[in-house]
Enzyme design. Structure first.
Site, short mmCIF file in Angstrom:
data_model
loop_
_atom_site.label_atom_id
_atom_site.label_comp_id
_atom_site.label_asym_id
_atom_site.label_seq_id
_atom_site.Cartn_x
_atom_site.Cartn_y
_atom_site.Cartn_z
CG ASP A 1 -2.28 0.66 0.87
OD1 ASP A 1 -2.27 1.66 0.12
OD2 ASP A 1 -3.32 0.18 1.34
CG ASP B 1 2.89 3.90 -7.21
OD1 ASP B 1 1.98 3.19 -7.70
OD2 ASP B 1 3.03 5.10 -7.49
CG MET B 2 -0.86 -0.34 -7.71
SD MET B 2 -2.49 -1.03 -7.32
CE MET B 2 -3.55 0.38 -7.66
CE LYS C 1 -12.88 -9.35 -1.52
NZ LYS C 1 -13.08 -9.98 -0.19
CG HIS D 1 -14.10 -1.98 -9.41
ND1 HIS D 1 -15.35 -2.17 -8.87
CD2 HIS D 1 -13.29 -1.66 -8.37
CE1 HIS D 1 -15.30 -1.97 -7.56
NE2 HIS D 1 -14.06 -1.68 -7.24
#
Length: 276
Positions: A144, A164-165, A178, A182
């Site tokens: 996160d 940072d993804m 999860k 979206h």
């Protein structure tokens, strides 16, 4: 002319009584969760199933190898769970017989109901303060932003990593995302998934990305309108959208993945295994 003040309607005695009942119900709902956990740990659903689908309290006490002195306590727990819809109760000839409901059918050991897997782990995890500690063989890392991770105390169970993804994802056998994608545009989803692909080993070595997200049905189903409402909500609040399976397939391919499987559709949510 000033608008006349709207006259307040005082609740009736019956409405206030119902309000009092609702107040207590909401305040004490945790007791239902505790009773639910107790019944699952004892194996009550599976025991009722093994007894032919219906069982009295003496039947349950005997089958569960409980001391007879525990029968009054079991009666009180089962009475609450029957009221809550976990079990059904028939009262004939002053003998209460308990039966399975759709809820308790999902809690049967070694019995798959129309392809639905056993949901016992969900109940035990949701009602436990130490749900991650129940699986010591699993090493879990949570990624996160630094401003979030910095405020999370270390517990020795979960490894929290600030990052940072969009830039990198910690190496793992499997990456779980999860209800994240979206919120993002197709282009951003491809960037995120590309970082996930870098973090996992090959498919032959068991590497995969698990995506749990909304999957819009192509045909009208019980959740179709809700899925479309969720899509408009994403349009209003984020840069993302809700996607059908074709949309997800295109994103997986653009991110460099070779294949995927839609394992399960749980209402509006779908569970994908995506392979490098």
């Amino acid at each position: 002319m000033a608008a006349e003040a709207q006259q307040l309607t005082v609740p009736t005695e019956a409405e206030l009584l119902q309000g009092q009942a609702d107040l207590w119900r909401h305040s004490l709902y945790y007791m239902t969760s505790m009773a639910f956990q107790c019944a699952v740990k004892l194996g009550v659903p599976t025991t009722i199933h093994s007894l032919g689908g219906a069982a009295s309290l003496p039947d349950l006490v005997a089958a569960l190898s409980l001391p007879p002195a525990k029968l009054p306590y079991l009666r009180r727990i089962m009475r609450l769970l029957a009221t809550s819809g976990v079990f059904a109760a028939d009262n004939a000839a002053d003998v209460v017989t308990y039966r399975l409901t759709p809820v308790s059918w999902l809690l049967l050991d070694s019995v798959a109901v129309d392809g639905h897997p056993n949901q016992t782990p969900i109940v035990l995890a949701a009602t436990s303060r130490h749900c991650i500690e129940a699986f010591p063989q699993i090493k879990c890392t949570v990624l996160d932003l630094p401003k979030v991770i910095d405020n999370v105390p270390a517990d020795g169970v979960v490894n929290y990593v600030a990052g940072d993804m969009f830039k990198s994802v910690p190496p793992a056998q499997a990456v779980l995302i999860k209800l994240v994608l979206h919120h993002w545009s197709d282009e951003d989803c491809v960037k995120i998934l590309a970082q996930c692909k870098k973090a996992i080993p090959s498919r032959e070595e068991g590497g995969k990305v698990i995506v749990i997200d909304i999957v819009v049905d192509s045909s009208s189903g019980p959740t179709h309108e809700a899925e479309l409402l969720m899509d408009v909500a994403m349009m209003v609040m984020t840069n993302g959208r809700q996607r059908d399976e074709t949309d997800w397939s295109e994103i997986f391919t653009k991110a460099g993945f070779s294949d995927y499987k839609l394992l399960k559709k749980l209402g509006a949510r779908g569970v994908f295994d995506v392979y490098p």
